[in-house]
Motif scaffolding. Structure first.
Motif: not given
Length: 186
Positions: A46-47, A52-55, A109-113
């Motif tokens: 989950e994030f 913009v980020e989701i694209e 995946l490059k996701i912070q949260e």
């Protein structure tokens, strides 16, 4: 504004219908419970992300799915977690295959949260009391579900309905990437 997303594995429609009926059957015995209305899934992560980020994240998911091959999944046991969760568990081979898929996304995946899952399971209920966990275990004793995991699903949380809803499906393309293989000299 950031929105809550989840990346999951969905079993096929007939399994979703069966699990929904199981959740209804459990509710008839124990009353309302957490996850009662949740569509059956195996959570990868989950994030939070902006529009913009989701694209960008979708592009990452497409790339990650390109190299994945479909795997058979067998869900044939029930289990519980200390927090009151009652779930359907995969057999050992499926568990390893699903963990591989989950790790593939969670490491890449490059996701912070991001809240990662590394224990594949399909929740029936969450936060049941010990008494209701026992009732669930007595109500459901055997299960044998089989499907091919050949995609991942991106879902968006609806704040009004307090549920996740499918917004995109990403198929596995079975295109193995060339990998450097280190040899040894004898």
């Amino acid at each position: 504004m950031k929105k809550l997303y989840s990346l999951v594995i969905h079993p096929p429609e007939d399994h979703l219908i069966l699990i929904k009926s199981m959740k209804e059957e459990l509710a008839n015995v124990v009353g309302w419970y957490n996850s009662k209305n949740s569509v059956a899934h195996i959570t990868i992560c989950e994030f939070w992300a902006t529009d913009v980020e989701i694209e960008t994240i979708k592009k990452q998911i497409i790339k990650l799915c390109d190299s994945l091959s479909p795997v058979p999944v067998k869900l044939n046991d029930y289990g519980t977690f200390p927090n009151g969760a009652f779930f359907i568990a995969p057999d050992n081979d499926s568990k390893q295959d699903l963990k591989h898929i989950m790790k593939h996304f969670n490491k890449s995946l490059k996701i912070q949260e991001m809240k990662k899952s590394d224990n594949p399971h399909l929740s029936i209920a969450r936060r049941l009391s010990p008494e209701n966990l026992l009732k669930a275990s007595e109500l459901f004793t055997t299960i044998d579900l089989n499907f091919t995991c050949d995609s991942v699903i991106l879902r968006l949380f609806d704040d009004d309905k307090k549920q996740f809803f499918v917004i995109d499906t990403f198929p596995f393309n079975d295109n193995p990437q060339d990998q450097f293989i280190q040899g040894s000299l004898f």
